[in-house]
Scaffold this motif. Structure first.
Motif, mmCIF file in Angstrom:
data_model
loop_
_atom_site.group_PDB
_atom_site.id
_atom_site.type_symbol
_atom_site.label_atom_id
_atom_site.label_comp_id
_atom_site.label_asym_id
_atom_site.label_seq_id
_atom_site.Cartn_x
_atom_site.Cartn_y
_atom_site.Cartn_z
ATOM 1 N N THR A 233 0.751 0.793 -12.401
ATOM 2 C CA THR A 233 1.193 0.017 -11.251
ATOM 3 C C THR A 233 -0.006 -0.286 -10.358
ATOM 4 O O THR A 233 -1.098 0.253 -10.557
ATOM 5 N N THR A 234 0.206 -1.135 -9.364
ATOM 6 C CA THR A 234 -0.816 -1.405 -8.357
ATOM 7 C C THR A 234 -0.391 -0.721 -7.067
ATOM 8 O O THR A 234 0.526 -1.194 -6.391
ATOM 9 N N PRO A 235 -1.006 0.409 -6.711
ATOM 10 C CA PRO A 235 -0.585 1.122 -5.499
ATOM 11 C C PRO A 235 -0.876 0.297 -4.247
ATOM 12 O O PRO A 235 -1.765 -0.558 -4.238
ATOM 13 N N PRO A 236 -0.129 0.561 -3.162
ATOM 14 C CA PRO A 236 -0.465 -0.073 -1.887
ATOM 15 C C PRO A 236 -1.819 0.437 -1.404
ATOM 16 O O PRO A 236 -2.279 1.496 -1.840
ATOM 17 N N SER A 237 -2.472 -0.310 -0.540
ATOM 18 C CA SER A 237 -3.793 0.110 -0.084
ATOM 19 C C SER A 237 -3.901 0.056 1.432
ATOM 20 O O SER A 237 -3.172 -0.673 2.092
ATOM 21 N N PHE A 238 -4.826 0.869 1.956
ATOM 22 C CA PHE A 238 -5.041 0.962 3.402
ATOM 23 C C PHE A 238 -6.030 -0.114 3.846
ATOM 24 O O PHE A 238 -7.134 0.189 4.260
ATOM 25 N N ASP A 239 -5.633 -1.355 3.757
ATOM 26 C CA ASP A 239 -6.556 -2.413 4.148
ATOM 27 C C ASP A 239 -5.762 -3.643 4.553
ATOM 28 O O ASP A 239 -4.693 -3.522 5.152
ATOM 29 N N LYS A 240 -6.271 -4.819 4.192
ATOM 30 C CA LYS A 240 -5.626 -6.065 4.597
ATOM 31 C C LYS A 240 -4.573 -6.533 3.594
ATOM 32 O O LYS A 240 -4.259 -7.724 3.531
ATOM 33 N N GLN A 241 -4.023 -5.604 2.834
ATOM 34 C CA GLN A 241 -3.008 -5.972 1.853
ATOM 35 C C GLN A 241 -1.839 -6.738 2.466
ATOM 36 O O GLN A 241 -1.366 -7.718 1.873
ATOM 37 N N PRO A 242 -1.325 -6.347 3.663
ATOM 38 C CA PRO A 242 -0.230 -7.137 4.240
ATOM 39 C C PRO A 242 -0.606 -8.605 4.444
ATOM 40 O O PRO A 242 0.232 -9.493 4.268
ATOM 41 N N VAL A 243 -1.874 -8.854 4.805
ATOM 42 C CA VAL A 243 -2.321 -10.228 4.987
ATOM 43 C C VAL A 243 -2.340 -10.959 3.652
ATOM 44 O O VAL A 243 -1.813 -12.079 3.522
ATOM 45 N N ARG A 244 -2.937 -10.355 2.634
ATOM 46 C CA ARG A 244 -2.999 -10.998 1.316
ATOM 47 C C ARG A 244 -1.605 -11.253 0.756
ATOM 48 O O ARG A 244 -1.318 -12.323 0.221
ATOM 49 N N ASP A 245 -0.732 -10.249 0.859
ATOM 50 C CA ASP A 245 0.630 -10.394 0.320
ATOM 51 C C ASP A 245 1.373 -11.529 1.015
ATOM 52 O O ASP A 245 2.070 -12.324 0.367
ATOM 53 N N TRP A 246 1.238 -11.609 2.346
ATOM 54 C CA TRP A 246 1.948 -12.655 3.085
ATOM 55 C C TRP A 246 1.413 -14.034 2.710
ATOM 56 O O TRP A 246 2.178 -14.980 2.515
ATOM 57 N N LEU A 247 0.084 -14.149 2.595
ATOM 58 C CA LEU A 247 -0.507 -15.430 2.235
ATOM 59 C C LEU A 247 -0.062 -15.868 0.836
ATOM 60 O O LEU A 247 0.213 -17.062 0.601
ATOM 61 N N GLU A 248 -0.012 -14.927 -0.093
ATOM 62 C CA GLU A 248 0.455 -15.253 -1.447
ATOM 63 C C GLU A 248 1.905 -15.738 -1.416
ATOM 64 O O GLU A 248 2.269 -16.718 -2.080
ATOM 65 N N ALA A 249 2.743 -15.045 -0.639
ATOM 66 C CA ALA A 249 4.158 -15.418 -0.554
ATOM 67 C C ALA A 249 4.345 -16.782 0.088
ATOM 68 O O ALA A 249 5.316 -17.493 -0.220
ATOM 69 N N GLU A 250 3.410 -17.157 0.966
ATOM 70 C CA GLU A 250 3.496 -18.454 1.640
ATOM 71 C C GLU A 250 3.104 -19.614 0.721
ATOM 72 O O GLU A 250 3.344 -20.777 1.040
ATOM 73 N N GLY A 251 2.476 -19.289 -0.405
ATOM 74 C CA GLY A 251 2.052 -20.340 -1.313
ATOM 75 C C GLY A 251 0.831 -21.105 -0.855
ATOM 76 O O GLY A 251 0.581 -22.233 -1.285
#
Length: 293
Positions: A233-251
């Motif tokens: 799996t890809t574990p969550p990380s203590f960094d800007k992951q919320p930013v990357r995930d949101w940007l990916e979801a926004e397309g």
């Protein structure tokens, strides 16, 4: 003396502080997919500076570093004109930086995982068959890359690093990087954080290799919560992951300008950076320079 600006990057501003020193100032800017977001992450620059200072103290016996002081009282008088400096600034010695990135990997992730899936190798070296994403490597490995002036760095073999910096320097850089990673990874693991991989910047100061730039931060490393790590799996990380995930979801097409980050995403990222600092150091972030002001 006047402190002269000489460089402004995605995250850090650099000033000539005189006397063979530089002043590094870590901003709250955050980039994703090589694009700087319009919204800063509050106190992110202070986290990066505080964590680097902590780690440089911890690995001081392994190699010298470029750090002179993080106390604003020790900065040259001309630095007083830099806004919001406390806690972000680090006075450092100039170094002749190596033209390679000194990466150490303890787990199979990121670009190393992509290479392994394609060819069964990591930086050109064969790995055991059947490894899974995020799996621990048999032992930590020094995996250098180029230091690109433009575009992306490229993974290279150790022999290619030797061709760039010479055998003696490459060997010393490898030994310092592996030792610093081992010490940092053991410290973090005892506090529930796995350091999957990290990037060190090394340079020559007075003829000796020294650890420079930021060290073992969430921006230069992949930090995973140990209790959420599972191979495959890809574990969550203590960094800007919320930013990357949101940007990916926004397309988003990953070209400027980026979409505006919602307040909840900014706050989630800020909290991850602060949590990483407090868990690793055992210190309250509120006590760091400039935080409580």
């Amino acid at each position: 003396m006047t402190v002269q600006p000489i460089y402004s990057g995605k995250v850090r501003d650099v000033y000539d502080a005189g006397g063979g020193n530089l002043l590094f100032v870590a901003s709250d800017r955050i980039s994703a997919f090589d694009v700087v977001m319009a919204e800063p992450i509050p106190h992110k620059g202070r986290v990066l500076t505080a964590m680097t200072a902590f780690w440089l103290d911890l690995v001081a016996g392994i190699a010298p570093s470029h750090m002179v002081s993080v106390d604003p009282a020790g900065f040259p008088p001309g630095a007083a004109g830099i806004a919001d400096l406390a806690g972000r600034g680090m006075l450092v010695r100039r170094a002749e930086m190596l033209k390679i990135e000194c990466i150490v990997r303890g787990y199979l992730s990121g670009s190393a995982w992509k290479e392994y899936r394609a060819s069964g190798t990591m930086h050109g070296t064969p790995l055991p068959d059947g490894m899974r994403e995020s799996e621990a490597l048999p032992e930590p490995v020094f995996t250098p890359s180029t230091k690109a002036d433009a575009g992306h760095d490229e993974n290279i073999t150790f022999d290619a690093a030797v061709a760039i910096v010479g055998a003696d320097v490459a060997t010393a850089a490898r030994d310092i990087s592996l030792a610093a990673y081992a010490r940092g990874a053991a410290w973090a693991a005892a506090r529930g954080i796995l350091i999957a991989d990290t990037k060190f910047e090394l340079g020559l100061i007075d003829g000796r290799l020294a650890i420079c730039d930021e060290v073992l931060t969430p921006d230069s490393s992949r930090f995973w919560p140990a209790d959420e790590w599972e191979p495959g799996t890809t574990p969550p990380s203590f960094d800007k992951q919320p930013v990357r995930d949101w940007l990916e979801a926004e397309g988003w097409d990953k070209k400027p300008p980026p979409p505006h980050l919602p307040g909840a995403i900014v706050d989630a990222s800020r909290q991850r950076y602060v949590t990483a600092y407090e868990r690793i150091t055992g210190k309250a972030f509120a006590d760091w320079y400039g935080v409580g002001e």
